[in-house]
Design an enzyme around this catalytic site. Structure first.
Site, PDB file in Angstrom:
ATOM      1  N   ARG A 148      13.849 -40.946 -23.438  1.00 40.16           N
ATOM      2  CA  ARG A 148      13.790 -42.281 -22.834  1.00 40.16           C
ATOM      3  C   ARG A 148      12.370 -42.805 -22.666  1.00 40.16           C
ATOM      4  NH1 ARG A 148      18.326 -40.998 -18.532  1.00 40.16           N
ATOM      5  NH2 ARG A 148      17.303 -39.032 -18.954  1.00 40.16           N
TER       6      ARG A 148
ATOM      7  N   LYS B  48      20.736 -23.449 -22.890  1.00 39.07           N
ATOM      8  CA  LYS B  48      21.385 -22.969 -21.691  1.00 39.07           C
ATOM      9  C   LYS B  48      20.977 -23.858 -20.519  1.00 39.07           C
ATOM     10  CE  LYS B  48      19.635 -19.837 -19.027  1.00 39.07           C
ATOM     11  NZ  LYS B  48      18.491 -19.970 -18.131  1.00 39.07           N
TER      12      LYS B  48
ATOM     13  N   LYS C 296      14.102 -12.370 -29.106  1.00 42.44           N
ATOM     14  CA  LYS C 296      13.060 -11.362 -28.862  1.00 42.44           C
ATOM     15  C   LYS C 296      13.268 -10.197 -29.821  1.00 42.44           C
ATOM     16  CE  LYS C 296      12.832 -12.478 -23.912  1.00 42.44           C
ATOM     17  NZ  LYS C 296      11.553 -13.077 -23.642  1.00 42.44           N
TER      18      LYS C 296
ATOM     19  N   GLU D  31      10.272 -10.757 -12.885  1.00 42.11           N
ATOM     20  CA  GLU D  31       9.257 -11.761 -13.229  1.00 42.11           C
ATOM     21  C   GLU D  31       8.262 -11.871 -12.092  1.00 42.11           C
ATOM     22  OE1 GLU D  31      10.801 -15.361 -15.394  1.00 42.11           O
ATOM     23  OE2 GLU D  31      12.533 -14.873 -14.166  1.00 42.11           O
TER      24      GLU D  31
ATOM     25  N   HIS E 170      21.268 -13.931 -20.370  1.00 43.22           N
ATOM     26  CA  HIS E 170      20.246 -12.965 -20.791  1.00 43.22           C
ATOM     27  C   HIS E 170      20.599 -11.512 -20.456  1.00 43.22           C
ATOM     28  CE1 HIS E 170      18.153 -16.594 -21.390  1.00 43.22           C
ATOM     29  NE2 HIS E 170      17.554 -16.694 -20.225  1.00 43.22           N
TER      30      HIS E 170
END
Ligand code: BG6
Length: 516
Positions: free
Chosen positions: A61, A174, A208, A242, A266
């Site tokens: 947009r 996703k 990966k 993480e 995942h």
């Protein structure tokens, strides 16, 4: 599968060149496009695997023209290269970038406006006149609420109908659904207008290299498969830790949480690769069938089991690698009283002949002590008969660690006699590191996936049943959490997660592998 085990970033010499195609990216001004898709396309251009008439149309947009779009992406690419991000490249090759940049076009348009799709029709007609082909991939890098409507508009404009010479494919990012019902509804909606063979549902973990390597490790070697079962394996731990917090994604994340964000997609891909039976062939459907069966065999948790076998945590203030971190509830776009989990640990059982009785412990969290994704296969302890009167009895059981990231590789822990006159055993590690054997090229992980979609290889994409199997296993947990009292357990940012997660394993007499 045309090319097996492609190394992301270094396609093998036998990799066929991708056919001519127009890649239409919906969400061209979004984060994914600039941070991952365009860097991946740049890497593919650098490897010369894109066709000379390849072109990209970014739709969004935001008002922009082609030149502004190219400048914006060029700047971003340079910043990413300078910042050592997941992009991997540290400098930009001007020739590769100008090759790609000259093929970038921008279309200002609303995703809900039929006029946008008519302009795409005209663009593809122009392409067909110039190159005699009108292949197209529509990449939906947009908020999930747009997946269904964009697919409907594409169909209404006749953009999904492929003729025998030209292909039309849709890549869906996703999260695919937010629970079992919505995932089923989305599958049904898109499958009303497109064939399963045209749909490429992305799970970037499958891009990966080390995730793809799990199949090679298991099925290309004679020595592991005979012990890959309940007779020899005590339990399996799957970790995706993480160090980053929720960053600027508070709006999405606070409505989603760690379970939905990471587990049905995942984490279950890692579980499926580890637990699946050997497929009959390398065909996409043979592999995806075995993966769906593995996920389908996860025993659904009852509400009582959910209370006992799941742990949800939320990071509190703390420090990650010396940087102070705000409590999750004070992050931008997060509700001050939010009970959304930023960490989840689960104990799951797989009800089939191979895995009966072997717990799969899964944990994933943000703002943790280390960034680490791995799968630990903990073998059963050897009978200590021979060593019962020596310190040997305390030696740890054998462990195989599949390191997905970082320090990609595989290690095997076993006991050895420590040199000396008395019998003392010590744990030693045999270690394979990718970097020692192979040249690894800069890669975001999206290169393989984009390339595979261009050549029409769906192996690394999720079929409808894979998606629904994942949500079917997670749905009882979502339901259990909704009906249960209590909520998330706080954990210190920079730590290893909530105490409840340690207790979950302690009850079974085991421990998580340390994160550090
Ligand atoms: C994404 C999740 O799909 O995967 C993020 O939405 C998460 O929350 C990311 O950080 C992890 O991927 P990677 O490749 O950085 O391990």
């Amino acid at each position: 599968m045309a090319v097996q085990f492609k190394k992301a970033g270094t396609l093998p010499v036998d990799a066929m060149a991708a056919p001519p195609c127009t890649l239409v990216i919906f969400g061209a001004s979004g984060d994914l496009t600039k941070r991952l898709l365009v860097p991946a396309l740049y890497n593919l251009a650098h490897e010369h695997v894109l066709d000379a008439s390849f072109d990209i149309v970014g739709v969004d947009r935001v008002q922009r023209n082609d030149e502004e779009f190219r400048a914006y992406l060029g700047e971003t690419l340079k910043t990413l290269a300078a910042g050592g991000s997941e992009f991997g490249a540290t400098e930009i090759d001007d020739t590769a970038w100008s090759w790609l940049s000259s093929r970038l076009h921008y279309m200002t348009g609303d995703f809900d406006d039929p006029g946008t799709y008519q302009r795409i029709v005209s663009h593809l007609a122009d392409r067909a006149r110039e190159t005699s082909r009108a292949n197209a991939v529509f990449y939906l890098a947009v908020a999930p609420g747009f997946f269904g409507p964009i697919a409907d508009h594409l169909a209404a404009a006749g953009l999904i109908e492929a003729n025998t010479a030209d292909f039309r494919r849709i890549v869906v990012e996703k999260p695919f659904g937010s629970d079992l019902t919505s995932a089923r509804a989305l599958n049904a909606r898109i499958l009303r207008v497109a064939a399963e063979s045209q749909l490429y549902r992305i799970d970037h973990f499958l891009g990966k290299e080390t995730v793809q390597n799990i199949m090679a490790l298991r099925f290309a070697n004679g020595m592991f498969e005979p012990i890959w079962n309940r007779e020899h394996i005590d339990h399996i731990q799957i970790t995706a830790a993480e160090t980053v917090g929720v960053e600027h994604r508070g709006r999405y994340y606070d409505a989603t949480g760690a379970l939905r964000d990471m587990v049905p997609n995942h984490m279950f891909q890692l579980l499926a690769m580890t637990a699946m039976e050997a497929p009959n062939s390398f065909s996409a459907d043979a592999i995806r069938t075995e993966k769906a069966k593995a996920i389908d065999a996860i025993r659904p948790l009852t509400p009582q089991e959910t209370a006992v076998n799941t742990v949800r945590g939320q990071y509190d203030g703390g420090a990650v690698r010396g940087q102070s971190v705000n409590p999750y509830r004070r992050e931008p776009d997060v509700a001050p009283g939010s009970c959304t989990e930023t960490y989840v640990a689960l104990k799951l059982m797989i009800d089939n002949w191979r895995w009966s009785g072997v717990p799969f412990y899964i944990r994933t969290g943000k703002a943790m002590a280390a960034r680490r994704t791995d799968i630990a296969i903990q073998f059963k302890r050897a009978p200590a008969v021979l060593f019962r009167d020596t310190p040997a009895a305390s030696v740890d059981p054998n462990l195989m660690l599949l390191r997905i990231q970082p320090n990609e590789g595989v290690s095997l822990r076993f006991a050895a006699k420590a040199p000396g006159r008395t019998v003392r055993l010590s744990d030693v590690n045999m270690d394979f590191r990718y970097a020692d054997y192979f040249r690894t090229e800069p890669s975001t992980g999206y290169e393989t996936l984009i390339y595979d979609c261009l050549i029409g290889d769906p192996t690394l994409f999720q079929r409808a049943d894979n998606i629904e199997a994942g949500w079917r296993a997670v749905q009882p947990v979502l339901d259990g959490w909704t009906s249960a009292r209590g909520g998330v357990e706080l954990y210190k940012a920079g730590g290893s997660g909530p105490a409840g997660a340690d207790n979950l394993l302690a009850r079974d007499g085991v421990k998580w592998l340390p994160l550090g």
